[in-house]
Enzyme design. Structure first.
Site, PDB file in Angstrom:
ATOM      1  N   GLU A  52      11.054  17.339 -25.516  1.00  0.00           N
ATOM      2  CA  GLU A  52      10.172  17.031 -24.038  1.00  0.00           C
ATOM      3  C   GLU A  52      10.387  18.488 -23.877  1.00  0.00           C
ATOM      4  OE1 GLU A  52       7.472  16.065 -22.745  1.00  0.00           O
ATOM      5  OE2 GLU A  52       7.117  14.184 -23.997  1.00  0.00           O
ATOM      6  N   GLU A 106      -3.651  17.675 -12.167  1.00  0.00           N
ATOM      7  CA  GLU A 106      -3.796  17.738 -13.928  1.00  0.00           C
ATOM      8  C   GLU A 106      -5.346  18.041 -13.937  1.00  0.00           C
ATOM      9  OE1 GLU A 106      -3.657  15.677 -17.846  1.00  0.00           O
ATOM     10  OE2 GLU A 106      -2.210  15.741 -16.325  1.00  0.00           O
ATOM     11  N   LYS A 115       3.926  11.418 -12.101  1.00  0.00           N
ATOM     12  CA  LYS A 115       2.622  10.302 -13.539  1.00  0.00           C
ATOM     13  C   LYS A 115       3.868   8.905 -13.029  1.00  0.00           C
ATOM     14  CE  LYS A 115       0.339  13.162 -15.148  1.00  0.00           C
ATOM     15  NZ  LYS A 115       0.267  13.771 -17.199  1.00  0.00           N
ATOM     16  N   HIS A 127       1.108  15.458 -26.969  1.00  0.00           N
ATOM     17  CA  HIS A 127       0.946  14.150 -26.749  1.00  0.00           C
ATOM     18  C   HIS A 127      -0.194  13.256 -27.036  1.00  0.00           C
ATOM     19  CE1 HIS A 127       4.298  15.478 -24.496  1.00  0.00           C
ATOM     20  NE2 HIS A 127       4.425  14.142 -23.429  1.00  0.00           N
ATOM     21  N   ARG A 157       0.915  -1.051  -0.065  1.00  0.00           N
ATOM     22  CA  ARG A 157       0.099   0.129   0.455  1.00  0.00           C
ATOM     23  C   ARG A 157       0.860   1.386   0.205  1.00  0.00           C
ATOM     24  NH1 ARG A 157      -2.902  -3.293   3.535  1.00  0.00           N
ATOM     25  NH2 ARG A 157      -4.973  -3.352   2.825  1.00  0.00           N
ATOM     26  N   HIS A 202       0.765  10.118 -28.427  1.00  0.00           N
ATOM     27  CA  HIS A 202       0.464   9.180 -28.328  1.00  0.00           C
ATOM     28  C   HIS A 202       0.288   7.411 -28.765  1.00  0.00           C
ATOM     29  CE1 HIS A 202       1.343  10.465 -23.138  1.00  0.00           C
ATOM     30  NE2 HIS A 202       2.036  10.467 -23.778  1.00  0.00           N
ATOM     31  N   LYS A 233       8.830  22.459 -15.337  1.00  0.00           N
ATOM     32  CA  LYS A 233       7.389  21.748 -14.492  1.00  0.00           C
ATOM     33  C   LYS A 233       7.639  21.352 -13.558  1.00  0.00           C
ATOM     34  CE  LYS A 233       6.365  17.051 -15.652  1.00  0.00           C
ATOM     35  NZ  LYS A 233       6.790  15.403 -16.130  1.00  0.00           N
ATOM     36  N   HIS A 284       9.420   7.900 -28.356  1.00  0.00           N
ATOM     37  CA  HIS A 284       8.257   9.248 -27.553  1.00  0.00           C
ATOM     38  C   HIS A 284       8.579  10.525 -28.633  1.00  0.00           C
ATOM     39  CE1 HIS A 284       5.749  10.993 -24.883  1.00  0.00           C
ATOM     40  NE2 HIS A 284       6.734  11.517 -24.128  1.00  0.00           N
ATOM     41  N   ASN A 340       0.291  18.334 -22.028  1.00  0.00           N
ATOM     42  CA  ASN A 340       0.241  17.211 -22.606  1.00  0.00           C
ATOM     43  C   ASN A 340       0.565  18.033 -24.310  1.00  0.00           C
ATOM     44  OD1 ASN A 340      -0.274  15.107 -20.629  1.00  0.00           O
ATOM     45  ND2 ASN A 340      -2.459  16.436 -20.545  1.00  0.00           N
ATOM     46  N   ARG A 366      -1.943  21.821 -15.364  1.00  0.00           N
ATOM     47  CA  ARG A 366      -0.964  20.893 -15.640  1.00  0.00           C
ATOM     48  C   ARG A 366      -1.225  19.982 -16.819  1.00  0.00           C
ATOM     49  NH1 ARG A 366       0.965  15.904 -12.066  1.00  0.00           N
ATOM     50  NH2 ARG A 366       2.765  15.305 -13.252  1.00  0.00           N
TER      51      ARG A 366
END
Length: 347
Positions: free
Chosen positions: A172, A224, A130, A235, A108, A239, A214, A249, A232, A228
């Protein structure tokens, strides 16, 4: 070794810069630490891992899936890892994603930190909390936002980086410049990939600027729900292309940024699309490739930024100023079809 601490909603993240891997055991207890890395990183830096507990994974995005997570957890049990253990992801974005995800669900939740070894991981993947895995063609469909305890930057690790991975990382960096920092875009515009690789002082400055950019936007919107989403940029289409074609990527995001800039010109009157394409080319990234529209859009419409029949698409109002625009999926598909007709198919 220089330390700076960022405060997030429920955690503090310590960033160590100008660090050397041999100093890692000054911030963590080797006896409680378990390193997660991949075969490529381990082979390139084998001596650095001596006397550390190490779990070594197969490299590549195709292994960022649940069976890999299950295998790591089984090895953690064999190591008798407990709630006082700390996982350290040493590698690129795939390794940091998996490490953070495993640490978040094992018992956990246990502590974790990152030693990014690629430019992409240094400026983007390791920052922001993330963590997650892919499900079939859907990238990062399962995961959690949870901050690492530390980020440990040893820039000497970049010496073994293949040229393509330098371009991957700069995709990026260019993204951050487009949405947040016109001054950074000007720095990139006045340089090139080859020049940047040779200028350690400038490269260090650029990496630090990206980490701060960032981190700043994540601090404002950690989960997000608003600003935020700007991260993207490139992306959404990127993606979808990345999962359907043999693209890195960075290559996929580069193509996604070109479409987003083209769409920004049509919808918002953005004037710098040509400058963006030139900079992408200067850093070894593709700018124009057609694709199978039906196949790609089928993946794109399942993007996490979709709500009902609209998509939160990141566009550029001007260089350095990203905006979030809701676009109807039917209209988005039509825009993609028009843009796609201008380009040659990806082979």
């Amino acid at each position: 070794m220089k330390k700076r601490t960022y405060q997030f909603s429920s955690a503090y993240v310590s960033r160590y810069f100008d660090a050397s891997f041999k100093e890692l055991d000054t911030i963590v207890d080797r006896k409680k630490a378990i390193i997660i890395t991949d075969d490529h990183v381990f082979a390139a830096h084998k001596s650095k891992f001596k006397n550390w507990n190490v779990i070594c994974l197969k490299p590549g995005e195709e292994y960022k899936v649940q069976p890999t997570v299950d295998a790591v957890i089984e090895q953690l049990i064999e190591f008798q890892a407990d709630r006082k253990s700390i996982l350290i992801g040493v590698g690129g974005g795939v390794i940091t994603d998996i490490t953070g995800y495993v640490a978040s669900v094992y018992m956990r939740g246990i502590q974790f930190g990152f030693v990014p070894t690629s430019l992409l991981a240094m400026v983007d993947a390791s920052i922001g909390g993330k963590n997650g895995i892919d499900v079939g063609p859907y990238k990062n469909m399962v995961g959690i936002i949870r901050q690492p305890s530390f980020l440990f930057y040893d820039l000497s690790l970049l010496k073994t980086l293949p040229l393509a991975e330098w371009s991957n990382g700069f995709a990026e960096i260019i993204k951050h410049a487009c949405i947040l920092d016109k001054g950074l875009f000007s720095i990139l515009e006045s340089s090139s990939l080859s020049k940047m690789m040779k200028n350690k002082a400038l490269l260090t400055k650029v990496i630090l600027r990206n980490v701060d950019l960032k981190s700043s936007i994540v601090k404002k919107d950690e989960f997000e729900v608003g600003e935020r989403k700007l991260l993207n940029f490139g992306h959404t289409l990127g993606h979808a292309l990345e999962t359907q074609y043999e693209l890195t990527h960075g290559q996929a995001v580069s193509l996604g940024m070109v479409f987003a800039a083209w769409l920004s010109a049509h919808l918002l009157g953005f004037k710098d699309a040509d400058q963006l394409e030139k900079v992408l080319v200067d850093y070894g990234l593709p700018t124009r490739s057609g694709f199978d529209l039906a196949k790609v859009f089928n993946v794109l419409k399942m993007d996490k930024k979709r709500v009902s029949k609209t998509m939160s698409y990141i566009l550029l109002q001007k260089m350095g100023k990203g905006v979030i625009k809701e676009i109807d999926l039917i209209q988005l598909e039509a825009h993609l079809a028009t843009f796609n007709a201008l380009n040659k198919k990806i082979k």
